[in-house]
Enzyme design. Structure first.
Site, mmCIF file in Angstrom:
data_model
loop_
_atom_site.group_PDB
_atom_site.id
_atom_site.type_symbol
_atom_site.label_atom_id
_atom_site.label_comp_id
_atom_site.label_asym_id
_atom_site.label_seq_id
_atom_site.Cartn_x
_atom_site.Cartn_y
_atom_site.Cartn_z
ATOM 1 N N TYR A 181 -19.629 1.897 17.204
ATOM 2 C CA TYR A 181 -20.425 1.061 16.290
ATOM 3 C C TYR A 181 -21.775 1.677 15.953
ATOM 4 C CZ TYR A 181 -16.741 -2.308 16.312
ATOM 5 O OH TYR A 181 -15.505 -2.890 16.133
ATOM 6 N N ASN A 238 -16.627 -7.362 5.167
ATOM 7 C CA ASN A 238 -17.300 -6.103 5.506
ATOM 8 C C ASN A 238 -18.514 -6.361 6.390
ATOM 9 O OD1 ASN A 238 -15.421 -5.012 3.850
ATOM 10 N ND2 ASN A 238 -16.798 -4.693 2.103
ATOM 11 N N VAL A 239 -18.807 -5.368 7.232
ATOM 12 C CA VAL A 239 -19.927 -5.497 8.164
ATOM 13 C C VAL A 239 -21.021 -4.482 7.830
ATOM 14 C CG1 VAL A 239 -18.469 -6.430 10.005
ATOM 15 C CG2 VAL A 239 -18.764 -3.949 9.841
ATOM 16 N N HIS A 272 -17.068 -11.548 9.155
ATOM 17 C CA HIS A 272 -16.720 -10.710 10.309
ATOM 18 C C HIS A 272 -17.960 -10.138 11.006
ATOM 19 C CE1 HIS A 272 -12.281 -9.873 8.875
ATOM 20 N NE2 HIS A 272 -12.495 -11.115 9.240
ATOM 21 N N SER A 288 -6.593 -5.316 1.872
ATOM 22 C CA SER A 288 -5.146 -5.100 1.909
ATOM 23 C C SER A 288 -4.363 -6.406 2.077
ATOM 24 C CB SER A 288 -4.788 -4.121 3.027
ATOM 25 O OG SER A 288 -5.372 -4.540 4.242
ATOM 26 N N ASN A 322 -7.979 -4.301 -6.992
ATOM 27 C CA ASN A 322 -7.599 -3.513 -5.810
ATOM 28 C C ASN A 322 -6.952 -2.201 -6.232
ATOM 29 O OD1 ASN A 322 -7.858 -4.596 -2.968
ATOM 30 N ND2 ASN A 322 -5.924 -3.499 -2.781
ATOM 31 N N ALA A 351 -12.776 -0.554 -7.733
ATOM 32 C CA ALA A 351 -13.679 -1.687 -7.972
ATOM 33 C C ALA A 351 -14.925 -1.261 -8.758
ATOM 34 C CB ALA A 351 -14.094 -2.292 -6.633
HETATM 35 N N1 APR Z 1 -11.569 -0.104 -5.164
HETATM 36 C C1 APR Z 1 -10.761 -1.178 -4.905
HETATM 37 N N2 APR Z 1 -9.914 -1.221 -3.858
HETATM 38 C C2 APR Z 1 -9.886 -0.159 -3.031
HETATM 39 C C3 APR Z 1 -10.680 0.993 -3.250
HETATM 40 C C4 APR Z 1 -11.553 0.998 -4.364
HETATM 41 N N3 APR Z 1 -12.342 2.047 -4.662
HETATM 42 N N4 APR Z 1 -10.396 1.886 -2.257
HETATM 43 C C5 APR Z 1 -9.473 1.312 -1.461
HETATM 44 N N5 APR Z 1 -9.154 0.071 -1.930
HETATM 45 C C6 APR Z 1 -8.228 -0.910 -1.362
HETATM 46 C C7 APR Z 1 -7.003 -0.336 -0.703
HETATM 47 O O1 APR Z 1 -5.976 -0.159 -1.671
HETATM 48 C C8 APR Z 1 -6.662 -1.392 0.334
HETATM 49 O O2 APR Z 1 -5.785 -2.363 -0.195
HETATM 50 O O3 APR Z 1 -8.930 -1.588 -0.339
HETATM 51 C C9 APR Z 1 -8.016 -2.064 0.634
HETATM 52 C C10 APR Z 1 -8.593 -1.772 2.004
HETATM 53 O O4 APR Z 1 -7.770 -2.354 2.977
HETATM 54 P P1 APR Z 1 -8.112 -2.261 4.537
HETATM 55 O O5 APR Z 1 -8.438 -0.869 4.912
HETATM 56 O O6 APR Z 1 -7.009 -2.939 5.255
HETATM 57 O O7 APR Z 1 -9.490 -3.111 4.685
HETATM 58 P P2 APR Z 1 -9.681 -4.682 4.737
HETATM 59 O O8 APR Z 1 -8.630 -5.395 3.990
HETATM 60 O O9 APR Z 1 -11.106 -4.949 4.389
HETATM 61 O O10 APR Z 1 -9.497 -4.985 6.292
HETATM 62 C C11 APR Z 1 -9.641 -6.320 6.728
HETATM 63 O O11 APR Z 1 -9.346 -5.688 8.997
HETATM 64 O O12 APR Z 1 -9.699 -4.159 10.653
HETATM 65 C C12 APR Z 1 -10.106 -5.364 10.146
HETATM 66 O O13 APR Z 1 -12.106 -6.477 10.514
HETATM 67 C C13 APR Z 1 -11.567 -5.394 9.779
HETATM 68 O O14 APR Z 1 -12.619 -6.584 7.977
HETATM 69 C C14 APR Z 1 -11.543 -5.713 8.313
HETATM 70 C C15 APR Z 1 -10.206 -6.377 8.123
#
Ligand code: APR
Length: 243
Positions: A63, A99-100, A116, A185, A209, A227
């Protein structure tokens, strides 16, 4: 099929949910994309209360690196477009983030829920006191509490823990006309379930996304791409209808 532009008016209420994808263009790694954080760091080791009990030094090291990285990057056009939308909508706009990294706060959003937790905050494992991470001695392997000198931990909601401010989020979902979900995701609950709830409550649901999220069946409108490229124009077109 209707799109947001057709349904928005000056009384509309918008809730936004963001995930790691919105910060990708600032240079922060996502979790589950190829090269994502969870490829090299088992979730159980660095993102669970059990992992912290087993090896707090490893967890703090992880962290501290993320905190320092978050300080070294800047909000991107996606974050700034959301700040512009809040400026127009005021209290009819709320932003909930998984997001953190603190980038929404640095972009200036105020109606913000960091469900989170935040890399910028830490709390004491003994007295429970919260302190800004920047006020801790991060040279120490295990930073201690400025008040009672016991071990601090990052103020991050780990797997197995309850996200923050869920009652407020629930109330917002109930009164929103539109839910915009960006860069997540759709696999981590409870956030992944917001779109289904919003849809059953009658809101218009919009996804921005890069890849199709796991819960894409619940979206009325899908914008696939980055985005930072999509949001400035999309939200400008909404602002015309909202003001
Ligand atoms: N613009 C839009 N979407 C994007 C971009 C971008 N530039 N780059 C990546 N992505 C999308 C990917 O296609 C994916 O679907 O962002 C998503 C990221 O997914 P994850 O890595 O699973 O992140 P997230 O959904 O925020 O995770 C949720 O999981 O591990 C825990 O606590 C952590 O808050 C986090 C939670």
């Amino acid at each position: 099929m209707k799109n947001a532009f057709d349904i928005l008016n000056p009384q509309s209420r918008i809730m936004v949910l963001t995930g790691a994808g919105i910060s990708a263009e600032s240079g922060i790694r996502t979790f589950r994309d190829s090269g994502g954080l969870w490829e090299n760091h088992p979730v159980d080791d660095v993102a669970s209360p059990g992992g912290f009990r087993r090896d707090p030094k490893l967890v703090w090291n992880f962290y501290k690196q993320r905190y320092e990285q978050a300080l070294s990057v800047q909000p991107n056009p996606g974050h700034l477009a959301l700040k512009k939308l809040e400026d127009v909508m005021g209290d009819r706009f709320w932003l909930v983030t998984q997001n953190v990294d603190g980038l929404h706060d640095r972009a200036g959003n105020q109606n913000l829920i960091e469900m989170h937790g935040s890399l910028h905050s830490s709390f004491c494992t003994a007295c429970g006191g919260n302190h800004p991470t920047g006020e801790l001695d991060l040279e120490m392997e295990l930073p201690t509490c400025p008040a009672c000198n016991k071990m601090m931990r990052p103020d991050i909601v780990w797997f197995g823990e309850m996200p923050y401010r869920m009652d407020e989020i629930d109330a917002l979902l109930n009164k929103s006309n539109l839910l915009l979900v960006i860069g997540t995701s759709g696999v981590v609950y409870p956030a992944a379930g917001f779109v289904m709830r919003a849809k059953y409550l009658g809101a218009h649901t919009v996804s921005v996304n890069l890849d199709a999220p796991d819960n894409d069946a619940f979206f009325d409108e899908i914008h696939q791409g980055k985005a930072g490229t999509i949001l400035p124009d999309l939200l400008d077109s909404w602002i015309e209808k909202l003001s």
